[in-house]
Design an enzyme around this catalytic site. Structure first.
Site, PDB file in Angstrom:
ATOM      1  N   HIS A 107     -20.882 124.263  32.743  1.00  0.00           N
ATOM      2  CA  HIS A 107     -20.225 123.109  33.364  1.00  0.00           C
ATOM      3  C   HIS A 107     -20.778 122.815  34.761  1.00  0.00           C
ATOM      4  O   HIS A 107     -20.510 121.752  35.334  1.00  0.00           O
ATOM      5  CB  HIS A 107     -18.721 123.345  33.448  1.00  0.00           C
ATOM      6  N   ASP A 155     -21.618 117.901  32.294  1.00  0.00           N
ATOM      7  CA  ASP A 155     -20.249 117.390  32.381  1.00  0.00           C
ATOM      8  C   ASP A 155     -19.606 117.386  30.999  1.00  0.00           C
ATOM      9  O   ASP A 155     -20.284 117.409  29.967  1.00  0.00           O
ATOM     10  CB  ASP A 155     -20.244 115.973  32.949  1.00  0.00           C
TER      11      ASP A 155
END
Length: 413
Positions: free
Chosen positions: A384, A388
């Site tokens: 992450h 995204d």
């Protein structure tokens, strides 16, 4: 004339190995190219052949000892030369000094080892010498070699750590009854297994790892396989499997979501304008990830052939370092073992890994009707820090769309 046997080049980023097994002993006759020993790195096992025919005159690096690239392993006496005794860490002229009892006492050798004579569980000579130079005792170093033998890298690790009193200690193992202990077996982890454990833990500690899930109807892919499998085998000499469809679908999705095919280097993001697809393979010694290079430029038949060849090499322990380097994305197929759902762990420094699972018929609503469809759960684990949530979900949806309608791959849709 003597010929040196040295550690071969181990591959990019690999600088040392452990001598796992000697197939010959000092005094044995060997033929040219006959396997002398096996080295174990943190990625692959490397066999070392004899560079010449003759007699194994001397073994320099014992089993369990850590050696660097181009380090001396043994000496071959060409012709009828008589074998020499196994060598200690010091030159032969220094041998009497090496065997003095006072030195054994300084290195912490126990009295039952026999006044300087080496035993199978004696610490590596290079480790003993380094401990002397640095003023360390056996109590200051934790041995990782066979039967707790102290290796040179253990001493180096100890020198780089705080004092033993300040170093954190692992939690002690829970007490085991005498009856249970007699039925247990303790086996030293191989370098490969230690590396797998370390890298998986590093992935959890370093990456902001999340997993997103979806499911795919495998009916279209199964129909294509059933229709063309005989013709495909006849023309290309290889069976048409599921993996080539997944490789092509992932390559297709990576073009749209390049973050999943990138990696973090310090404060930079390195985007790969190519796809080197890692395909996780289970072997008796652990999970390895050989790489299909430039998978985005290959056809179905070429991918199937490459995956088949790499799978055979993995099972036979014949993978080279080049076979496992440079992967930019990984596919792991837990479905071959019956897994219905799992969350794969990233293969650092990659930012994405796709988990395939078992195909199972489930009731699905199609055009308002409940029908049985061959469904598979998909899982994408991603970093992450760079990918995204929108990108991760988009990637997985594109893989799903390409598999449910493989014509999209042909039309680049």
């Amino acid at each position: 004339m003597s010929t040196d046997v040295r550690v071969p080049t181990l591959g990019e980023s690999v600088t040392e190995a452990t001598v796992a097994t000697w197939f010959k002993k000092a005094g044995d006759t060997v033929a040219a190219d006959e396997m002398l020993c096996e080295l174990e790195t943190d990625k692959v096992t490397v066999e070392v052949p004899s560079p010449a025919a003759g007699t194994l005159e001397e073994i320099v690096a014992d089993e369990g000892e850590t050696v660097g690239v181009d380090a001396l392993l043994a000496k071959i006496a060409e012709g009828d030369a008589k074998p020499a005794a196994k060598k200690d860490d010091e030159p032969k002229a220094e041998a009497p000094k090496e065997k003095q009892p006072t030195e054994e006492e300084r290195t912490g050798a126990s009295s039952d080892e026999g006044k300087g004579e080496r035993t199978d569980t004696e610490d590596a000579p290079s480790a003993k010498k380094l401990m002397e130079e640095k003023g360390l005792s056996k109590d200051d170093v934790s041995g990782s070699g066979k039967d707790g033998r102290i290796m040179k890298e253990d001493v180096l690790n100890a020198l780089g750590k705080p004092a033993a009193a300040d170093a954190p200690k692992p939690a002690p193992r829970a007490p085991v009854s005498a009856d249970d202990a007699s039925r247990e077996e303790r086996v030293k982890m191989t370098r490969l297994r230690q590396t797998i454990a370390r890298r998986l833990k590093e992935a959890q500690n370093t990456a902001a790892m999340l997993t997103t899930y979806n499911e795919v109807d495998m009916g279209a892919v199964m129909d294509i396989r059933n229709e063309y499998k005989d013709l495909f085998l006849k023309k290309h000499g290889v069976k048409l499997g599921f993996m080539s469809f997944f490789v092509k679908a992932c390559c297709h999705a990576l073009k749209e979501v390049p973050d999943v095919n990138a990696e973090i280097d310090g404060t930079d993001v390195v985007y790969k304008n190519y796809v080197h697809m890692g395909v996780a393979v289970g072997t008796p010694t652990g999970l390895v990830v050989p790489v299909v290079r430039n998978a985005d430029q290959r056809g179905f038949a070429d991918i199937e052939k490459e995956i088949g060849d790499l799978g055979v090499k993995a099972r036979d322990g014949k993978l080279s370092m080049a076979d496992m380097q440079g992967g930019s994305f990984t596919i792991s197929n837990g479905g071959v073992y019956g897994s219905l759902m799992s969350s794969p762990i990233l293969n650092p420094p990659q930012s994405g890994i796709l988990g395939m699972h078992k195909i199972q018929e489930r009731p699905m609503v199609v055009n308002g009707q409940i029908v049985a469809r061959p469904m598979m759960y998909l899982a994408l684990s991603y970093d992450h820090r760079i990918v995204d949530g929108k990108g991760a979900v988009t990637f997985l949806v594109r893989v799903k769309e390409a598999l449910e309608d493989p014509r999209r791959l042909l039309m680049d849709l």
